[in-house]
Design an enzyme around this catalytic site. Sequence first.
Site, PDB file in Angstrom:
ATOM      1  N   GLY A  15       0.911  -1.338  -0.130  1.00  0.00           N
ATOM      2  CA  GLY A  15       0.195   0.077  -0.006  1.00  0.00           C
ATOM      3  C   GLY A  15       0.879   1.187   0.055  1.00  0.00           C
ATOM      4  N   ALA A  26      15.473  10.721  -1.114  1.00  0.00           N
ATOM      5  CA  ALA A  26      16.556  10.760  -0.496  1.00  0.00           C
ATOM      6  C   ALA A  26      17.356   9.793  -0.782  1.00  0.00           C
ATOM      7  CB  ALA A  26      16.283  10.633   1.084  1.00  0.00           C
ATOM      8  N   ARG A  76       1.399  -5.408  -5.722  1.00  0.00           N
ATOM      9  CA  ARG A  76       1.617  -6.777  -4.853  1.00  0.00           C
ATOM     10  C   ARG A  76       1.727  -7.737  -5.813  1.00  0.00           C
ATOM     11  NH1 ARG A  76      -2.586  -3.660  -1.649  1.00  0.00           N
ATOM     12  NH2 ARG A  76      -1.667  -3.280   0.529  1.00  0.00           N
ATOM     13  N   ASP A 107       4.939  -4.648   6.230  1.00  0.00           N
ATOM     14  CA  ASP A 107       5.327  -5.891   6.620  1.00  0.00           C
ATOM     15  C   ASP A 107       5.400  -7.057   5.572  1.00  0.00           C
ATOM     16  OD1 ASP A 107       5.799  -6.466   9.353  1.00  0.00           O
ATOM     17  OD2 ASP A 107       4.255  -7.508   9.733  1.00  0.00           O
ATOM     18  N   GLY A 108       4.568  -7.121   4.688  1.00  0.00           N
ATOM     19  CA  GLY A 108       4.470  -7.955   3.559  1.00  0.00           C
ATOM     20  C   GLY A 108       5.467  -7.689   2.598  1.00  0.00           C
ATOM     21  N   SER A 109       6.036  -6.408   2.334  1.00  0.00           N
ATOM     22  CA  SER A 109       7.038  -6.146   1.543  1.00  0.00           C
ATOM     23  C   SER A 109       8.417  -6.621   2.269  1.00  0.00           C
ATOM     24  CB  SER A 109       7.163  -4.578   1.122  1.00  0.00           C
ATOM     25  OG  SER A 109       5.844  -4.219   0.782  1.00  0.00           O
ATOM     26  N   THR A 129       4.128   2.369   5.627  1.00  0.00           N
ATOM     27  CA  THR A 129       2.963   2.188   5.773  1.00  0.00           C
ATOM     28  C   THR A 129       2.026   3.106   6.734  1.00  0.00           C
ATOM     29  OG1 THR A 129       1.553   0.460   6.772  1.00  0.00           O
ATOM     30  CG2 THR A 129       3.560   0.358   7.637  1.00  0.00           C
ATOM     31  N   ASP A 131      -0.385   2.140   8.581  1.00  0.00           N
ATOM     32  CA  ASP A 131      -0.806   1.284   9.619  1.00  0.00           C
ATOM     33  C   ASP A 131      -0.062   1.393  10.887  1.00  0.00           C
ATOM     34  OD1 ASP A 131      -2.846   0.710   7.950  1.00  0.00           O
ATOM     35  OD2 ASP A 131      -2.364  -1.156   7.496  1.00  0.00           O
ATOM     36  N   ASP A 133       2.168  -0.568  11.907  1.00  0.00           N
ATOM     37  CA  ASP A 133       1.999  -1.979  12.488  1.00  0.00           C
ATOM     38  C   ASP A 133       3.122  -2.922  12.375  1.00  0.00           C
ATOM     39  OD1 ASP A 133       1.996  -2.104   9.587  1.00  0.00           O
ATOM     40  OD2 ASP A 133       0.238  -3.687   9.707  1.00  0.00           O
ATOM     41  N   ARG A 175      -6.107  -2.972   8.612  1.00  0.00           N
ATOM     42  CA  ARG A 175      -6.940  -4.078   8.453  1.00  0.00           C
ATOM     43  C   ARG A 175      -6.565  -5.277   9.614  1.00  0.00           C
ATOM     44  NH1 ARG A 175      -6.205  -6.165   2.429  1.00  0.00           N
ATOM     45  NH2 ARG A 175      -4.166  -5.617   3.165  1.00  0.00           N
ATOM     46  N   ARG A 248     -25.367   6.812  11.638  1.00  0.00           N
ATOM     47  CA  ARG A 248     -24.896   6.797  10.363  1.00  0.00           C
ATOM     48  C   ARG A 248     -23.520   6.190  10.334  1.00  0.00           C
ATOM     49  NH1 ARG A 248     -29.510   8.371   8.725  1.00  0.00           N
ATOM     50  NH2 ARG A 248     -29.653   9.962   7.634  1.00  0.00           N
ATOM     51  N   HIS A 254      -9.696   4.643   0.995  1.00  0.00           N
ATOM     52  CA  HIS A 254      -8.403   5.056   0.584  1.00  0.00           C
ATOM     53  C   HIS A 254      -8.306   6.572   0.653  1.00  0.00           C
ATOM     54  CE1 HIS A 254      -8.964   1.020  -0.672  1.00  0.00           C
ATOM     55  NE2 HIS A 254      -7.698   0.664  -0.984  1.00  0.00           N
TER      56      HIS A 254
HETATM   57  O1  F6P Z   1      -1.868   0.740   3.674  1.00  0.00           O
HETATM   58  C1  F6P Z   1      -2.210  -0.144   4.688  1.00  0.00           C
HETATM   59  C2  F6P Z   1      -3.587  -0.543   4.524  1.00  0.00           C
HETATM   60  O2  F6P Z   1      -4.250   0.834   4.389  1.00  0.00           O
HETATM   61  C3  F6P Z   1      -4.548  -1.315   5.319  1.00  0.00           C
HETATM   62  O3  F6P Z   1      -4.941  -0.634   6.356  1.00  0.00           O
HETATM   63  C4  F6P Z   1      -5.711  -1.883   4.306  1.00  0.00           C
HETATM   64  O4  F6P Z   1      -6.274  -2.714   5.048  1.00  0.00           O
HETATM   65  C5  F6P Z   1      -4.823  -2.175   3.183  1.00  0.00           C
HETATM   66  O5  F6P Z   1      -3.973  -1.211   3.101  1.00  0.00           O
HETATM   67  C6  F6P Z   1      -5.652  -2.041   2.026  1.00  0.00           C
HETATM   68  O6  F6P Z   1      -4.976  -1.817   0.998  1.00  0.00           O
HETATM   69  P1  F6P Z   1      -5.710  -2.234  -0.523  1.00  0.00           P
HETATM   70  O7  F6P Z   1      -6.991  -1.593  -0.462  1.00  0.00           O
HETATM   71  O8  F6P Z   1      -4.668  -1.278  -1.401  1.00  0.00           O
HETATM   72  O9  F6P Z   1      -5.572  -3.579  -0.953  1.00  0.00           O
END
Ligand code: F6P
Length: 331
Positions: A15, A26, A76, A107-109, A129, A131, A133, A175, A248, A254
């Site tokens: 993301g 940089a 991804r 993290d995934g990267s 990120t 997040d 996290d 997420r 509501r 995003h």
């Molecule tokens: O960048 C992290 C994040 O925003 C998470 O919080 C979210 O679940 C995820 O990316 C969603 O990413 P995408 O919709 O691009 O798959």
Amino acid sequence: MIDCKGRIAVLTSGGDAPGMNAAVRAVVRTGIAKGYEVFGVRRGYNGILNKEMKRMTFHDVSEKLQHGGTFLFTARSVEFGKEEGKQKAAEICREMGIDSLVVIGGDGSFKGARDLSKYGINVIGIPGTIDLDIAYTDYTIGFDTAVNTAMEAIDRLRETSNSHERCSVVEVMGRSAGYIALWCGIANGAEEILLPEKFDNDYDKLIEEIKKNREAGMTHQVVINAEGVGHSNSLAKRIEEATGIETRATILGHLQRGGSPTARDRVYASIMGAYAVDIIAQGKKNRVIGYRQGQVYDVDIFEAFQMKKSIDDYQYQVAGILGTRCDYKNM
Ligand code: F6P
């Protein structure tokens, strides 16, 4: 490559996060200043597999710092996710004379980078990120901007919620991490926050609290719900049905990922980008860069994955005491 110290490639992956451009800039400029050839890889790990790499000049990264998103694009990669994909990526790096790869992502990267290092490529990770996290660091590129974006949106939401005497459920990104929700919880003075790390799924208790606080004179309520808890629309419906209070749901989605980075994100991303080149020049291998106790530092990428991130309990308590969550009222 006479007089060249080596070749560094830089990519953004996963993301996007505001401040990634500052980090790429940089890496490129510090790399050139210190005698390296620097290549920008487009579209994350896919860009290595498709050889979408371009040698960058000092001017190629002009006018990028102030923009959100990533001008290198991000992806991804399914192919890179497989073992053969990583092997192929390592071979391509070697073929192109790339000694070190700087990966800006979450993290995934970083998992991809860690696995690539097993094929002999030196990888350096910069945490990018929204997040927040990633366990080994207190700062990730983009979090500050994302929180400020969400905070401003929630301030606006509170005004209309107040005017109509409604309850507003607002879903923020994360997420599997509740940091944006936690920080907005404090920054926006949310009545309730639901975090994936903490929420016990006791919806009846939540509804009881909303009801009780209405009866005590509260004219409107803001419930910040993290994406990891989710189901904001059905939650709003449930609250409305159980309490009779018009409710509501708003999902910020995003929009939290875009926007011009804050000063903090620009500065820290720039420092981390420069630091990545510095540790490459020192001969360090397979490190990830973090920020802790006021300092930028680096740690072994394998060690970084041993650490676990949890929600700061004290911050969570403060959010509860300043809001209307009952479980912290008599502590
Ligand atoms: O960048 C992290 C994040 O925003 C998470 O919080 C979210 O679940 C995820 O990316 C969603 O990413 P995408 O919709 O691009 O798959």
